[in-house]
Design a protein around this motif. Structure first.
Motif, PDB file in Angstrom:
ATOM      1  N   LEU A 161       0.854  -1.198   0.000  1.00 56.24           N
ATOM      2  CA  LEU A 161       0.000   0.000   0.000  1.00 56.24           C
ATOM      3  C   LEU A 161       0.882   1.237   0.000  1.00 56.24           C
ATOM      4  N   THR A 191     -14.199   3.027  -7.234  1.00 57.71           N
ATOM      5  CA  THR A 191     -13.522   1.950  -7.942  1.00 57.71           C
ATOM      6  C   THR A 191     -12.022   2.254  -8.100  1.00 57.71           C
ATOM      7  N   LEU A 197      -6.842  -4.591  -2.290  1.00 57.18           N
ATOM      8  CA  LEU A 197      -5.487  -4.615  -1.745  1.00 57.18           C
ATOM      9  C   LEU A 197      -5.510  -4.517  -0.207  1.00 57.18           C
ATOM     10  N   SER A 303     -18.047  -0.176  -3.963  1.00 55.62           N
ATOM     11  CA  SER A 303     -17.841   1.172  -4.468  1.00 55.62           C
ATOM     12  C   SER A 303     -19.193   1.890  -4.541  1.00 55.62           C
ATOM     13  N   VAL A 379      -6.430   4.514  -8.645  1.00 52.39           N
ATOM     14  CA  VAL A 379      -5.101   3.939  -8.853  1.00 52.39           C
ATOM     15  C   VAL A 379      -5.091   2.967 -10.047  1.00 52.39           C
ATOM     16  N   GLN A 458     -18.086  -2.481 -13.042  1.00 53.55           N
ATOM     17  CA  GLN A 458     -17.415  -1.255 -13.473  1.00 53.55           C
ATOM     18  C   GLN A 458     -17.606  -1.017 -14.975  1.00 53.55           C
TER      19      GLN A 458
HETATM   20  N1  LIG Z   1      -2.111   2.548  -2.295  1.00 48.24           N
HETATM   21  C1  LIG Z   1      -1.806   1.796  -3.366  1.00 48.24           C
HETATM   22  N2  LIG Z   1      -0.529   1.542  -3.653  1.00 48.24           N
HETATM   23  C2  LIG Z   1      -0.214   0.805  -4.727  1.00 48.24           C
HETATM   24  N3  LIG Z   1      -1.093   0.249  -5.559  1.00 48.24           N
HETATM   25  C3  LIG Z   1      -2.375   0.453  -5.318  1.00 48.24           C
HETATM   26  C4  LIG Z   1      -2.811   1.242  -4.204  1.00 48.24           C
HETATM   27  N4  LIG Z   1      -4.151   1.284  -4.222  1.00 48.24           N
HETATM   28  C5  LIG Z   1      -4.541   0.559  -5.286  1.00 48.24           C
HETATM   29  N5  LIG Z   1      -3.481   0.049  -5.952  1.00 48.24           N
HETATM   30  C6  LIG Z   1      -3.527  -0.767  -7.175  1.00 48.24           C
HETATM   31  O1  LIG Z   1      -4.609  -0.295  -7.951  1.00 48.24           O
HETATM   32  C7  LIG Z   1      -5.320  -1.374  -8.558  1.00 48.24           C
HETATM   33  C8  LIG Z   1      -6.746  -1.361  -8.094  1.00 48.24           C
HETATM   34  O2  LIG Z   1      -6.834  -1.692  -6.702  1.00 48.24           O
HETATM   35  P1  LIG Z   1      -7.977  -2.619  -6.102  1.00 48.24           P
HETATM   36  O3  LIG Z   1      -8.313  -3.709  -7.058  1.00 48.24           O
HETATM   37  O4  LIG Z   1      -7.597  -2.977  -4.727  1.00 48.24           O
HETATM   38  O5  LIG Z   1      -9.151  -1.556  -6.124  1.00 48.24           O
HETATM   39  P2  LIG Z   1     -10.654  -1.691  -5.656  1.00 48.24           P
HETATM   40  O6  LIG Z   1     -10.908  -0.564  -4.719  1.00 48.24           O
HETATM   41  O7  LIG Z   1     -10.908  -3.070  -5.165  1.00 48.24           O
HETATM   42  O8  LIG Z   1     -11.425  -1.413  -6.998  1.00 48.24           O
HETATM   43  P3  LIG Z   1     -12.891  -1.914  -7.473  1.00 48.24           P
HETATM   44  O9  LIG Z   1     -13.898  -1.229  -6.626  1.00 48.24           O
HETATM   45  O10 LIG Z   1     -12.962  -1.484  -8.894  1.00 48.24           O
HETATM   46  O11 LIG Z   1     -12.892  -3.403  -7.305  1.00 48.24           O
HETATM   47  C9  LIG Z   1      -4.572  -2.618  -8.152  1.00 48.24           C
HETATM   48  O12 LIG Z   1      -3.671  -2.926  -9.186  1.00 48.24           O
HETATM   49  C10 LIG Z   1      -3.843  -2.215  -6.898  1.00 48.24           C
HETATM   50  O13 LIG Z   1      -2.689  -2.981  -6.719  1.00 48.24           O
END
Ligand SMILES: Nc1ncnc2c1ncn2[C@@H]1O[C@H](COP(=O)(O)OP(=O)(O)OP(=O)(O)O)[C@@H](O)[C@H]1O
Ligand SMILES: [Mg+2]
Length: 481
Positions: A161, A191, A197, A303, A379, A458
């Motif tokens: 993170l 999203t 993560l 989300s 991200v 999404q």
């Molecule tokens: N703080 C962070 N540092 C590094 N990489 C990040 C960080 N936050 C998100 N990512 C990267 O961004 C991408 C999206 O993250 P993740 O799948 O956890 O999002 P999510 O909130 O679950 O999205 P969704 O709601 O669309 O499922 C992943 O590749 C993740 O590794």
């Protein structure tokens, strides 16, 4: 009366020597491979066939080498060191498993001066049902370990993170705290903000880290199958494909964490059932009267605007209150602009390794551009944008000009949309209108799914389609996610 040794005693020694020689000859003739090592486990002799098995055409070339250099996994060193034989063993080689025997060679004073190894069977399945069972069990073990490792190991930890903004540090602090507690965790955020993560990191830092982490993406599973997915079914509960019965995710996650992603998409009826399981900590697989204890910790993410869904009567208030205990709001990227540089650098470092090219770097103007955009996809969008920019860039230094065409409406997002449309309609070879429309739709939806990393909800939101409709079209058109 004195017992006289038989007159032929002198010959006994001779017979013994002959026996030893012929034993060696017999084994050597019989064996598919023979190797002799000295007291330091260096190869003294190896037959041509055995040397060739390990890729050496000339047996002379390996004389004097350590046995492990020639035969990976060799145990000859143990035999010379302990002086004890290993009468029957299975040696794994690149090609297959072979059955071997290893015997120490003793000098006249009983000292171990080396060892000899024979391959007894080239194909262990010929040896006996026992050994062929070994091969089968081993294969099963490997595949089970593999699937367990995939289920169990969290992909990310807190160190994945990235971000040192005050809001990011606060999110991490709350998540660390949540990891120490046992109540359900609710992750709210747009999203691509990193909810999944975080869920992995919380599980990995929790007391359940040695247990499995099992994910159910509620949005990706048709409503009619969700209950089965959650609770499983007893054999015979269904006809057709699932006649054999199925273990539900609640049971699979036992002792660990169940990550319910996109919980806002959960059908209303199932919400009630989930609430009951959370309250009673037990459930019955479909079609059974077996009660299974639900020893799981729930991490839910969405989300969607959950309080709004509650207000609209689409999400049960009682389930919301039950989940809303340790709630972590993951802020959108635009509220933590100072994280962008660190995240972008980490992404580029990873791409540097993956592409094997020179070190990828951002020019100042490129960074300024990244910080001036709103990042609706957060991200994930940042990562996709940088990936595309790197893919199309001629240079390892990415500047503002080359980046601009990949950012948001400047190109990738809006432009990408029209491109996708052009791409979708271009080159369709169909002889009639309905086939052409079908093919167009298939490509268009596949493009949309790709752009959303396979997230159905999404992709549906982006192209303005209901999630359930998109799901039906995916199935109807045979699109792979
Ligand atoms: N703080 C962070 N540092 C590094 N990489 C990040 C960080 N936050 C998100 N990512 C990267 O961004 C991408 C999206 O993250 P993740 O799948 O956890 O999002 P999510 O909130 O679950 O999205 P969704 O709601 O669309 O499922 C992943 O590749 C993740 O590794
Ligand atoms: Mg997610």
């Amino acid at each position: 009366m004195e017992l006289k040794p038989p007159a032929l005693l002198a010959d006994y020694d001779h017979v013994r020597r002959l026996a030893m020689q012929s034993l060696f000859k017999t084994l050597e003739n019989f064996s598919e491979g023979t190797v002799i090592v000295d007291r330091n486990a260096r190869v003294v002799w190896i037959n041509r066939h055995y040397a060739a098995r390990f890729g050496f055409d000339d047996p002379q070339a390996v004389i004097g080498l350590d046995c492990e250099t020639v035969i990976p996994n060799s145990m000859m060193r143990e035999v010379v060191q302990t002086g004890e034989p290993i009468l029957l063993d299975i040696l794994e080689t690149d090609r297959d498993s072979i059955v071997v025997t290893r015997l120490p060679i003793k000098g006249d004073d009983g000292e171990t001066i080396g060892a000899v190894g024979f391959v007894l069977f080239n194909e262990i399945k010929g040896l006996s049902p026992l050994v062929s069972q070994y091969a089968r069990l081993r294969a099963e073990l490997i595949s089970t370990r593999h699937s367990l490792a995939q289920v169990r190991r969290p992909k990310y930890s807190f160190s994945s993170l990235i971000g040192t903004s005050a809001v990011s540090l606060e999110v991490k602090r709350q998540a660390r705290r949540a990891a120490r507690l046992a109540s359900p965790v609710l992750l709210l955020g747009e999203t691509g903000t990193g909810k999944e993560l975080l869920a992995h990191a919380i599980h990995g830092a929790s007391g359940r880290a040695d247990g499995p982490l099992v994910t159910v993406n509620v949005a990706a599973i048709p409503d009619t199958l969700l209950e089965l997915e959650f609770f499983g079914a007893e054999a015979g509960a269904y006809t057709g494909a699932d006649r054999k019965g199925r273990i539900g995710k609640f049971e699979l996650a036992s002792g660990g964490t169940l990550f319910l992603d996109e919980i806002g998409d959960m059908p209303f009826a199932l919400q009630g059932k989930l609430l009951r399981v959370l309250q009673e900590q037990e459930f019955e697989p479909l079609g059974s009267n077996r009660i299974v204890r639900a020893d799981v910790r729930i991490i839910a993410a969405t989300s969607a605007d959950l309080p709004a869904l509650v207000a609209q009567g689409k999400f049960r208030a009682d389930l919301y209150y039950r989940l809303n205990v340790l709630t972590i709001r993951v802020p959108p990227l635009r509220e933590r602009l100072i994280d962008i540089e660190a995240i972008a650098c980490a992404i580029l470092d990873k791409l540097t390794v993956e592409t094997g090219a020179g070190r990828l770097e951002l020019e100042r103007d490129a960074l300024a551009l990244l910080c001036s955009y709103a990042w609706p996809g957060n991200v994930r969008e940042l990562r996709n944008t940088l990936e595309r920019a790197v893919l199309f860039s001629e240079s390892e230094r990415i500047d503002g000009r080359s980046l601009a065409s990949f950012i948001g409406d400047g190109g990738a997002q809006g432009g990408g949309g029209t491109e996708a449309t052009h791409g979708a309609s271009g080159g369709i070879e169909a002889s009639n209108y309905s086939d052409a429309m079908r093919e167009f739709e298939r490509r268009f939806l596949a493009d949309a799914l790709r752009a959303a990393d396979g997230h159905v909800a999404q992709a549906a939101a982006r192209i303005g389609m209901a999630r359930a409709t998109l799901y039906r079209r995916i199935v109807a058109l045979g699109i792979e996610i």
